[in-house]
Design a protein around this motif. Structure first.
Motif, PDB file in Angstrom:
ATOM      1  N   ASP A  89       0.820  -1.206   0.000  1.00  0.00           N
ATOM      2  CA  ASP A  89       0.000   0.000   0.000  1.00  0.00           C
ATOM      3  C   ASP A  89       0.858   1.261   0.000  1.00  0.00           C
ATOM      4  N   ALA A  90       2.021   1.210   0.659  1.00  0.00           N
ATOM      5  CA  ALA A  90       2.911   2.365   0.655  1.00  0.00           C
ATOM      6  C   ALA A  90       3.434   2.647  -0.751  1.00  0.00           C
ATOM      7  N   ALA A  91       3.672   1.587  -1.523  1.00  0.00           N
ATOM      8  CA  ALA A  91       4.207   1.749  -2.874  1.00  0.00           C
ATOM      9  C   ALA A  91       3.126   2.103  -3.885  1.00  0.00           C
ATOM     10  N   PHE A  92       1.935   1.506  -3.712  1.00  0.00           N
ATOM     11  CA  PHE A  92       0.827   1.716  -4.657  1.00  0.00           C
ATOM     12  C   PHE A  92      -0.446   1.964  -3.841  1.00  0.00           C
ATOM     13  N   PRO A  93      -0.631   3.163  -3.313  1.00  0.00           N
ATOM     14  CA  PRO A  93      -1.695   3.423  -2.327  1.00  0.00           C
ATOM     15  C   PRO A  93      -3.103   3.152  -2.857  1.00  0.00           C
ATOM     16  N   GLY A  94      -3.884   2.512  -1.996  1.00  0.00           N
ATOM     17  CA  GLY A  94      -5.308   2.376  -2.238  1.00  0.00           C
ATOM     18  C   GLY A  94      -5.720   1.373  -3.297  1.00  0.00           C
ATOM     19  N   ARG A  95      -4.828   0.441  -3.665  1.00  0.00           N
ATOM     20  CA  ARG A  95      -5.164  -0.470  -4.756  1.00  0.00           C
ATOM     21  C   ARG A  95      -5.347  -1.922  -4.328  1.00  0.00           C
ATOM     22  N   PHE A  96      -5.161  -2.222  -3.033  1.00  0.00           N
ATOM     23  CA  PHE A  96      -5.045  -3.635  -2.666  1.00  0.00           C
ATOM     24  C   PHE A  96      -6.192  -4.158  -1.802  1.00  0.00           C
ATOM     25  N   LEU A 149      -6.405  -0.692   2.851  1.00  0.00           N
ATOM     26  CA  LEU A 149      -6.648  -2.035   2.333  1.00  0.00           C
ATOM     27  C   LEU A 149      -8.118  -2.391   2.467  1.00  0.00           C
ATOM     28  N   GLN A 150      -8.633  -3.122   1.494  1.00  0.00           N
ATOM     29  CA  GLN A 150      -9.982  -3.663   1.606  1.00  0.00           C
ATOM     30  C   GLN A 150      -9.853  -5.124   2.049  1.00  0.00           C
ATOM     31  N   LEU A 151     -10.401  -5.452   3.213  1.00  0.00           N
ATOM     32  CA  LEU A 151     -10.267  -6.809   3.748  1.00  0.00           C
ATOM     33  C   LEU A 151     -11.409  -7.702   3.285  1.00  0.00           C
ATOM     34  N   TRP A 152     -11.028  -8.922   2.894  1.00  0.00           N
ATOM     35  CA  TRP A 152     -11.972  -9.973   2.536  1.00  0.00           C
ATOM     36  C   TRP A 152     -11.603 -11.226   3.313  1.00  0.00           C
ATOM     37  N   ILE A 153     -12.603 -12.006   3.670  1.00  0.00           N
ATOM     38  CA  ILE A 153     -12.393 -13.344   4.200  1.00  0.00           C
ATOM     39  C   ILE A 153     -12.880 -14.332   3.148  1.00  0.00           C
ATOM     40  N   LEU A 154     -12.042 -15.335   2.846  1.00  0.00           N
ATOM     41  CA  LEU A 154     -12.428 -16.354   1.878  1.00  0.00           C
ATOM     42  C   LEU A 154     -12.752 -17.642   2.614  1.00  0.00           C
ATOM     43  N   GLY A 155     -13.839 -18.294   2.224  1.00  0.00           N
ATOM     44  CA  GLY A 155     -14.236 -19.522   2.895  1.00  0.00           C
ATOM     45  C   GLY A 155     -15.117 -20.385   2.030  1.00  0.00           C
TER      46      GLY A 155
END
Length: 381
Positions: free
Chosen positions: A97-104, A210-216
């Protein structure tokens, strides 16, 4: 595009006769192409010790891909917390995120530690979604829900034990998944305090966009932790089609509104192959069964075969039964046929987003599959 966004899930597959280097170059090219096609997200999976899969470290591949793209969201589908610490995860994605802000997107998965996937989920026959029963293996709107696949033999295989032995430090024990996710949230928010009152502030990482997702794949721990924390949840029809409905149900039942989400948000994945004609698409997808068989026999995903190589593979009835649920739930055909199936999947799961994964032997065919689908999806907007 359609008001239901399409995303990409990439395993960085290696085709027969090719190499990991070429697979990586292909994946970066595919990310650039799908960005132009209008896909909303591009996720990399994490897999280990597979002859035919080069996606071992999502963070590394994400950094390379971010440098080659400009706007498409990039993420992990998923970082596997069974052999990682929350601190290492937050630091890695903080750097991104520091290198490419807001994309992950930071997608978190549970494989390799804690409760066995699905172990906390009661078997319900027929499965329910929105009060409508699955009858004779189909939802009311026509989505195929096959019998459950028994993962127990795979999880007990010596190869699975080898994975764990090589990925974890000797005598290490994976913490409870719920605690791991809680620690990640606290480290990102800057609120982490240990039992001795010591604070931890991660630089870079704290406050990362970061946008957090949980995968299940079930209605158990992953769905519960996603819902309980008000996070986005992605479930995988392409890996465990039998449990996709209960996973979404479990998440919604556990959902509590958060600062991130006021209502549940569900993504669902599907394995697709699109071509100009159905016959061509089925030819391109012909190696899928052998590829899935190699995974489910604990051999490790083989290099993806050509159609000619696939036709030469010997099959037994036991082999066919081993992969039946995956083969019959792969969406293969023209763009219109596959888009119809994706709409059925979306509506059956009540999904907010669709995540498609496509593997063909030739890279050009894979790119064309994503292009044709995007064009059809845009026409339906």
């Amino acid at each position: 595009m359609s008001r239901t966004p399409l995303g990409v899930l990439d395993l960085v597959p290696i085709s027969s006769g090719s190499s990991a280097s070429q697979a990586l170059r292909n994946s970066i090219d595919l990310a650039q192409q799908t960005e132009r096609f209008g896909y909303a997200r591009y996720w990399f999976a994490e897999h280990h010790l597979n002859p035919g899969v080069a996606g071992t470290s999502p963070a590394v591949v994400l950094a390379l891909t971010a440098a080659a793209t400009t706007s498409i969201r990039l993420g992990s589908g998923a970082v596997l917390l069974g052999h990682r610490t929350p601190l290492a995860t937050v630091e890695e994605f903080g750097l991104l995120d520091a290198a490419f802000p807001g994309r992950f997107d930071l997608g978190l998965g549970r494989s390799g530690g804690g409760r066995t996937p699905g172990s906390a989920v009661p078997v319900r026959e027929p499965a329910l979604v929105g009060g409508a029963a699955v009858r004779d293996g189909y939802t009311p709107n026509g989505l195929r829900i096959p019998p459950r696949f028994d993962f127990a033999p795979l999880l007990k295989s010596p190869r699975f034990a080898l994975h764990k032995a090589l990925l974890q430090q000797p005598n290490a024990e994976t913490p409870d998944y719920v605690d791991q996710v809680g620690d990640i949230l606290a480290l990102l928010a800057g609120t982490y305090v240990d039992g001795n009152g010591q604070q931890a502030h991660v630089v870079p990482g704290e406050g990362a966009d970061l946008q957090l997702w949980i995968l299940g794949s079930s209605g158990g721990a992953s769905a519960e932790v996603a819902g309980g924390n008000g996070l986005r949840f992605a479930t995988n029809y392409h890996v465990s089609p039998a449990t996709v409905l209960e996973a979404a149900e479990g998440y919604r039942a556990a959902f509590r509104a958060s600062e991130v989400l006021s209502a549940p948000h569900v993504g669902v994945s599907a394995d697709v192959v699109v071509a100009e004609t159905e016959a061509q698409a089925r030819e391109l997808a012909s190696g899928y069964g052998a590829w899935v068989r190699s995974i489910r026999t604990a051999e490790g995903a083989i290099q993806f075969p050509t159609p000619q190589e696939a036709r030469a593979v010997p099959w037994t009835e036991a082999d066919r039964a081993l992969v039946a649920d995956r083969v019959e739930t792969q969406f293969v055909g023209t763009a219109a046929q596959v888009a119809d199936q994706l709409e059925i999947l979306r509506d059956a799961v009540a999904a907010d987003e669709l995540i498609v994964t496509t593997i063909t032997h030739d890279h050009a065919d894979r790119v064309a599959s994503y292009r044709l689908l995007a064009e059809e999806w845009a026409r339906r907007a």
